[in-house]
Structures are given as structure tokens and as C-alpha cells.
Design an enzyme around this catalytic site. Structure first.
Site, PDB file in Angstrom:
ATOM      1  CB  SER A   1       0.680  -6.157   6.790  1.00  0.00           C
ATOM      2  OG  SER A   1       0.787  -5.240   6.815  1.00  0.00           O
TER       3      SER A   1
ATOM      4  CE  LYS B   1      -2.382  -2.179   6.485  1.00  0.00           C
ATOM      5  NZ  LYS B   1      -2.016  -3.420   6.441  1.00  0.00           N
TER       6      LYS B   1
END
Length: 196
Positions: A53, A93
Site C-alpha cells: 500500500s 499510511k
């Protein structure tokens, strides 16, 4: 007549003569070991990256050091305990939206409070897209969650690999107490060492 000095006696003599140096060396080793343990386990957290990700900026197996006490700012890479999980599965993230801000994306441009922001970390992926393809699907908070602003004490986080990231577009803004810490160093692999 002189008696030969035994090994134990000569060892005791050596220790006695060099007691200060030996004490200093042992103390230094213990202090360095204790400080390293405290830094890596209490002041800084040592962790590894799993998944795709955050590519191309972080890859599976990268090792990072995270500061749990740093203030959270836009653009920071953070370790998140996402809402709705109970498996101790932490995500890496990037912080995009801050508390009390509006956030949306249109035509691969992110808008904070209706002003576009620069996201150079997305350029490697955007360069590989076919014409008229979007890296980030259009979204806004109203369509996703029926709210106008990111709630107080919450952050909107996203993966850099926008097409393969479960992030705040899926699980919503993340409360400050679910942010484990801010990435400060990628130390492995050595050829990609970086301080953030």
C-alpha cells in the site's frame, strides 16, 4: 627464595591495577545496551513494512523506526491501528487530512479546504498510468461518510499506492490515539536508508 605467582594471583593483581578501566568498560557496555533497549522499545518503536500500500516509497520488508511521541503533521508517514480491527494489525499510511479540514479528490488532485495540495510522492505511479486513468478515484467526505469535515482529533490517512490501499477512504478518519507513531527513519535496506 621467590615463590612462583599463581595464575589466580596474577589475575587478581591485573584486576586491581586496571579496576577503573574495567569498571568504566563494563558500565559503558551496560549503559549502551540499556539505552538501545529503551530507545527501540519505549521511546522509538522498531517495525517492518508489510504489503504494497505504500509503494513505491516503502516496500514489503523495509525496516523503520517510529517515534510514538512526535506531533502528527500533513505528509507524515504514520503507523496506524485502523478502526474496526482487533488483530493488532498495524498499517503504514501517509497523513493527508488534519482535524476539522475538508478533503476531496477530483481528477487525481487532492483538495484540502478546497485548495489543491502537491503530492510529489505519487508521481512515480502517475507516470505509468494510461491517458485518462486515475490513480485516486474521485471522492469526498460527504459521499464516503456523510460528513463535511474530518472530525476533531482525527486524521485522514492514505496509502501512496492508491489503487491497492485500505485507508481512510475505507475505514474513515483515524483517531489520534490510534496513531502508534510517526516514521522517522527507514534503516533497511541500507541502500534506501532515509531520515524523515
Amino acid at each position: 627464595m621467590n615463590r612462583p605467582i599463581s595464575f589466580m594471583q596474577s589475575f587478581k593483581n591485573y584486576l586491581h591495577k586496571h579496576a577503573v578501566i574495567i569498571s568504566f568498560g563494563v558500565g559503558l557496555i551496560i549503559t549502551v545496551g540499556l539505552l538501545t533497549y529503551l530507545i527501540l522499545n519505549f521511546i522509538w518503536i522498531n517495525g517492518s513494512v508489510h504489503g504494497k500500500s505504500m509503494q513505491p516509497n516503502f516496500y514489503n520488508g523495509d525496516r523503520v523506526i517510529v517515534s510514538p511521541h512526535s506531533p502528527v503533521q500533513r505528509g507524515d508517514i504514520v503507523v496506524v491501528d485502523p478502526p474496526g480491527t482487533t488483530q493488532n494489525k498495524f498499517f503504514l499510511k501517509r497523513v493527508i487530512g488534519l482535524p476539522n479540514e475538508t478533503i476531496s479528490s477530483k481528477d487525481d488532485t487532492t483538495y484540502i479546504n478546497d485548495h489543491s495540495i502537491d503530492e510529489p510522492y505519487l508521481d512515480p505511479y502517475k507516470a505509468r498510468l494510461a491517458p485518462n486513468q486515475l490513480l485516486t478515484k474521485n471522492y469526498n467526505l460527504k459521499a464516503l461518510f456523510g460528513i463535511h469535515k474530518i472530525p476533531a482529533n482525527k486524521y485522514f490517512v492514505m496509502g501512496d499506492n492508491r489503487r491497492q490501499s485500505a485507508d481512510s477512504r475505507t475505514f474513515g478518519p483515524v483517531a489520534k490515539n490510534r496513531i502508534i507513531g510517526v516514521v522517522k527513519v527507514r534503516y533497511w535496506p541500507l541502500n534506501r536508508f532515509k531520515i524523515y
